[in-house]
Scaffold this motif. Structure first.
Motif, mmCIF file in Angstrom:
data_model
loop_
_atom_site.group_PDB
_atom_site.id
_atom_site.type_symbol
_atom_site.label_atom_id
_atom_site.label_comp_id
_atom_site.label_asym_id
_atom_site.label_seq_id
_atom_site.Cartn_x
_atom_site.Cartn_y
_atom_site.Cartn_z
ATOM 1 N N LYS A 43 0.770 -1.531 0.189
ATOM 2 C CA LYS A 43 0.172 -0.592 -0.311
ATOM 3 C C LYS A 43 0.205 0.948 -0.177
ATOM 4 C CE LYS A 43 -3.890 -3.044 1.015
ATOM 5 N NZ LYS A 43 -4.534 -3.120 0.073
ATOM 6 N N ASP A 47 -0.585 7.501 1.973
ATOM 7 C CA ASP A 47 -2.223 7.347 2.561
ATOM 8 C C ASP A 47 -2.199 7.354 3.727
ATOM 9 O OD1 ASP A 47 -3.390 7.449 -0.355
ATOM 10 O OD2 ASP A 47 -3.346 5.498 -0.534
ATOM 11 N N GLN A 324 -9.291 3.691 6.324
ATOM 12 C CA GLN A 324 -9.949 3.026 5.794
ATOM 13 C C GLN A 324 -10.803 3.156 3.795
ATOM 14 O OE1 GLN A 324 -12.846 1.846 8.578
ATOM 15 N NE2 GLN A 324 -12.253 -0.852 7.988
ATOM 16 N N SER A 325 -10.983 4.389 4.228
ATOM 17 C CA SER A 325 -12.074 4.821 3.544
ATOM 18 C C SER A 325 -10.708 5.040 2.070
ATOM 19 C CB SER A 325 -11.761 6.356 3.581
ATOM 20 O OG SER A 325 -11.617 7.068 3.360
ATOM 21 N N ARG A 326 -9.262 4.655 2.364
ATOM 22 C CA ARG A 326 -8.399 5.512 1.454
ATOM 23 C C ARG A 326 -7.853 4.502 1.451
ATOM 24 N NH1 ARG A 326 -6.499 10.919 4.075
ATOM 25 N NH2 ARG A 326 -8.789 11.969 3.682
ATOM 26 N N ASN A 327 -8.355 2.811 1.659
ATOM 27 C CA ASN A 327 -7.586 1.584 1.273
ATOM 28 C C ASN A 327 -6.315 1.028 2.396
ATOM 29 O OD1 ASN A 327 -8.134 -0.879 -0.011
ATOM 30 N ND2 ASN A 327 -7.105 0.080 -1.505
ATOM 31 N N ILE A 328 -6.344 1.196 3.413
ATOM 32 C CA ILE A 328 -5.118 0.836 4.021
ATOM 33 C C ILE A 328 -5.625 0.688 5.401
ATOM 34 C CG2 ILE A 328 -3.718 2.490 5.624
ATOM 35 C CD1 ILE A 328 -2.819 2.854 3.595
#
Lengths: 369, 514
Positions: A43, A47, A324-328
């Motif tokens: 990832k 972010d 979470q909203s940024r895929n982390i």
């Protein structure tokens, strides 16, 4: 001669001498390893940092506008962390390891919701809820204090046991409250809720003032009062304190009473602070009490240190949803917190390094003559 | 074959914070009794630990009988014929003398069966040969401290040591036992052994030693023929300046009874009676000394008096007030001062600054609070600064110095300063000069006498008989928790006191009338 050597102290030596610097170093190390982990799982660490940054300053990344709700939530989350940190820190100054902030927190919360639901609502009910929480938490801590001071019962064992007793007592008590179902009770009356403050969209509430007062009380008691003097003396050397006429029983018991009050207040603030419309029938622990141990370790048991460490933990908690909203994976915040606690043990490691360096220097001096 | 049994050349050893041995060279001839003299912390024990293999030196060479050796652990030292009699004996208490001696090298027959009889015979032979008078079959528990030390000597003889190191051997002995030990050392020399005696007691050096090497603060000072120097010269070499031995004491002005202890019984933490039916009185303006071998109830007596241990029976009356069951704080307020024997454990808080330590016993009093009820730290500092000046406490940062960073002597001065400044009615002082350098010892003894002249009643407990004899107006010998005789200063000599300290060790209950 001697002055020269003092001036020549290297940056590294000065770093080793400063507790504050070591705490900061430990936090940075935690973040570095966290960043590496994020990179390893493929990832983008940027972010992660942007999520943390936004929780701190309230920027909404996606549309470039400010969203102060984030700051509000950050501070709302920080409140119980700071209070539970203080609950760990005060007994630590007296030489005790208070693992029981969790239980004291639960008892505080239970007392607050009992008062909220059983008393006919009137304006200012919330003040009585908080007072009830203070008393309940205080008693829960005080029991341990008396057992430890009078009968030398290990406070670690006693607090761990009391955590479970608190959890299940809370369920027993809460089931008796009006409107109790499996998960919650009736809706908490509006008068029992803590007023929103400054940022109405968030859960930030007037609890902030109580937290600030708690930090101030902590600082004042430890550093300025007779009680604090006796507590610190007891924490450093129980035998010498006793031999000097200081009542170690009083130091130990009072520290646990005050610590319990801090944790109890945390319970009330979490319950009444806005996130929970109804009274809670908990099935597990919220872990604020346990995180308090970490907060206090990072904050080195000082008032300001606890405040800052609590805010740090609040930031991490708030950034979870953004991550979470940024895929982390949000678990990274827990990993970073864990790493920080592990790295705190560096304090003793660095102590060894410090000694080695001194010995080496001395050896060089001795042999060069 | 070299003339020298031991040569330690250019030995340097550092520990965190100190240079324990700074380029030290000593040579000990074969069959010589060689004293190693120095104050506490001069580096004697470190140097000998290096010789015995407990530490490895940072730098330097060791030669044994002319041959260079690397002594990395005590086993190598033992194989080279070096034996050490430690200050704190390393004995298993419920084993017999012989079992202790052969521990780890037990004689066995070809079937691997223990043959303790053979060892017993050998131990008996050695004991007879050197006049040690130790019963090989006796249990360690049943024999006196002096005999336990001889078991340690036998251990070294049993492994055929040519070189025997004695580490402060007389610290735990009564004067009679010291005399006997000196005789044993002479015999060992006659039988061809080389002996090193670590000590700071000058009389012993004059009594048995041929040569004496002096260390001071980790540095080698000189090696001298003992026959050529006086005790005074040795002392000034050890300290680095002329030392005055005798203390001038003003005539006593004895007042009323200040502390009246009658039929006191105190149990220790394990509920063993350590003080039994003890009675004594201390008058205003006098110093009462308690003379005795370590472990005869002195610690428990003090702990009972100051309130750290509960009193089982009997009464303690302080200036007319019964304090038998008062709390520690009440006793302090009524006027009981206490310089504890273990200053780190009971006397001070090492993590606190000097100013915090200065008010440890009375910080709660209104005079130390500001009008806002907070503690008046500037006032703490003022008081500590006064004490630092008055008691010549050497600090790095004045009143803000952390107490733990001071040297032992300065820590003790700080404690004595605090206790005296509280101006108690009765002052309990235990081991006031243990482990201190000569300068601090002189200073503290002088202050104790000054307090006596001011009319203070003082109880002094010390294992140093010289200290008791020099300072006290009356001397009480204690044995097994009982006072076995009380004498006025000058009525007895060291020998007689020594006899008392030991007498009921052997014959329990037999009281000697004073």
């Amino acid at each position: 001669m001697k002055d020269n050597t003092a001036e020549k102290k290297s940056f590294f030596d000065r770093l080793l001498d400063s507790d504050v610097m070591i705490s900061i170093l430990v936090v940075i190390l935690g973040f570095i390893v966290g960043t590496l982990l994020i990179a390893i799982v493929g990832k983008n660490p940027a972010d992660m940092f942007s999520s943390i940054f936004d929780s701190m300053f309230g920027m909404a990344r996606n549309n470039g506008t400010w969203n102060f709700r984030y700051i509000g939530e950050t501070f709302a989350y920080s409140m119980p962390y700071i209070l539970c940190g203080l609950a760990m820190g005060l007994p630590a100054r007296v030489g005790l390891f208070n693992i029981g902030a969790e239980g004291q927190y639960i008892m505080g919360m239970t007392a607050a919701q009992s008062v909220a639901l059983l008393v006919t609502p009137f304006p200012g009910l919330w003040v009585f809820c908080i007072i009830a929480a203070l008393i309940a938490g205080s008693l829960w801590g005080g029991i341990v204090g008396i057992l430890k001071a009078k009968y030398n019962v290990s406070e670690v064992v006693a607090t761990i046991m009391l955590n479970y007793i608190a959890l299940y007592s809370s369920r027993l008590i809460s089931f008796q409250l009006p409107g109790a179902t499996t998960y919650n009770t009736a809706t908490l009356p509006a008068f029992s809720k803590l007023t929103k403050f400054l940022i109405p969209t968030s859960n930030l509430n007037v609890g902030v003032f109580f937290v600030i007062i708690a930090v101030a009380v902590y600082y004042f008691v430890i550093n300025k009062t007779k009680l604090g003097f006796a507590m610190r003396a007891t924490g450093f050397n129980k035998n010498a304190s006793k031999c000097s006429g200081i009542s170690t029983v009083k130091s130990i018991t009072t520290s646990m009473l005050i610590a319990g009050a801090f944790a109890g207040m945390a319970g009330a603030i979490v319950l009444l602070g806005g996130a929970f419309p109804k009274g809670r029938i908990i099935t597990g622990m919220d872990n604020y009490g346990f995180m308090g141990i970490a907060v206090s370790l990072v904050g080195n048991n000082t008032a300001i240190g606890n405040l800052l460490a609590g805010i740090l933990f609040g930031i991490l908690k708030q950034s979870q949803s953004l991550m979470q909203s940024r895929n982390i994976p949000k678990e990274i915040t827990l990993i970073i917190q864990g790493l920080i606690v592990v790295f705190i043990s560096l304090r003793s490691g660095l102590e060894i390094i410090k000694q080695r360096r001194n010995t080496k220097k001395l050896r060089k001096e001795a042999l060069s003559k | 074959m070299s003339d020298y049994a031991i040569e330690m050349l250019n030995i340097t050893k550092t520990f965190p914070g100190i240079i324990a041995n700074d380029n030290i060279t000593i040579r000990v001839k074969d069959n010589e009794v060689h004293a190693l003299l120095g104050e506490n912390g001069a580096g004697k024990s470190t140097l000998m630990s290096i010789l015995f293999g407990a530490y490895v030196a940072d730098n330097g060479i060791i030669k044994i009988f002319g041959k260079e050796e690397k002594i990395k652990n005590p086993n190598i030292a033992t194989n080279l014929g070096i034996g050490m009699v430690h200050q704190h004996f390393k004995l298993v208490h419920n084993y017999t003398v012989t079992e202790n001696i052969v521990l780890g090298r037990e004689p066995r027959n070809k079937f691997g069966i223990l043959q303790i009889g053979i060892a017993e015979k050998k131990v008996q032979e050695l004991s007879d040969k050197y006049g040690l008078m130790v019963d090989p079959k006796a249990k360690i528990d049943d024999i006196s401290v002096g005999q336990q030390q001889r078991v340690e000597i036998l251990k070294t003889l049993y492994s055929n040591s040519k070189i025997i190191i004695f580490d402060e051997p007389t610290a735990v002995l009564t004067p009679q036992e010291v005399d006997e030990l000196m005789e044993i050392i002479r015999k060992l020399k006659k039988e061809g052994k080389t002996i090193i005696l670590i000590t700071h007691k000058l009389k012993e050096i004059k009594a048995v030693c041929d040569k004496c090497s002096v260390l001071r603060r980790g540095k080698y000072i000189d090696t001298v023929d003992v026959a050529d120097v006086s005790e005074n010269e040795l002392a000034s070499m050890m300290v680095g300046r002329p030392v005055k031995f005798d203390i001038t004491k003003n005539p006593i002005k004895r007042g009323k009874v200040m502390l009246d202890v009658s039929h006191l019984t105190v149990k220790d933490h394990l509920h063993v009676e350590k003080v039994r039916d003890l009675t004594l009185q201390i008058h205003k303006g006098e110093i009462l000394g308690i003379a005795g071998v370590d472990g005869n109830g002195q610690s428990e007596l003090l702990m009972g008096l100051c309130g750290m241990l509960p009193v089982s029976s009997g009464t303690i009356i302080l200036d007319g007030e019964d304090i038998t069951h008062k709390t520690i704080k009440q006793r302090i307020e009524i006027g009981l001062g206490h310089v504890p024997e273990d200053r780190h454990k009971y006397g001070m808080i090492k993590e606190f600054t000097l100013s915090e330590n200065a008010v440890l016993k009375d910080f709660y009093k209104p005079k130390y609070s500001t009008k806002y009820k907070t503690l008046n730290f500037p006032l703490f500092k003022e008081i500590a600064t006064q004490e630092i000046e008055e008691f010549d406490i050497r600090t790095g940062l004045g009143a803000d110095t952390v107490a733990g960073s001071l040297s032992g002597g300065n820590q003790q001065k700080a404690i004595v300063a605090r206790e005296i400044s509280l101006s108690p009615k009765v002052l309990l002082i235990a081991q006031p000069t243990r482990g201190l350098d000569v300068g601090a010892i002189e200073f503290i003894r002088k202050r104790i006498l000054e307090e006596r002249d001011k009319g203070q009643a003082i109880l002094l407990v010390s294992f140093e008989l010289d200290e008791i004899m020099n300072l006290c107006d009356r001397i009480a010998a204690i044995s097994k928790g009982k006072i076995v005789g009380i004498f006025n200063d000058g009525e007895v000599n060291v020998r007689e006191i020594g006899l008392m300290m030991a007498s009921s060790e052997k014959n329990e209950g037999e009281k000697i009338e004073g």
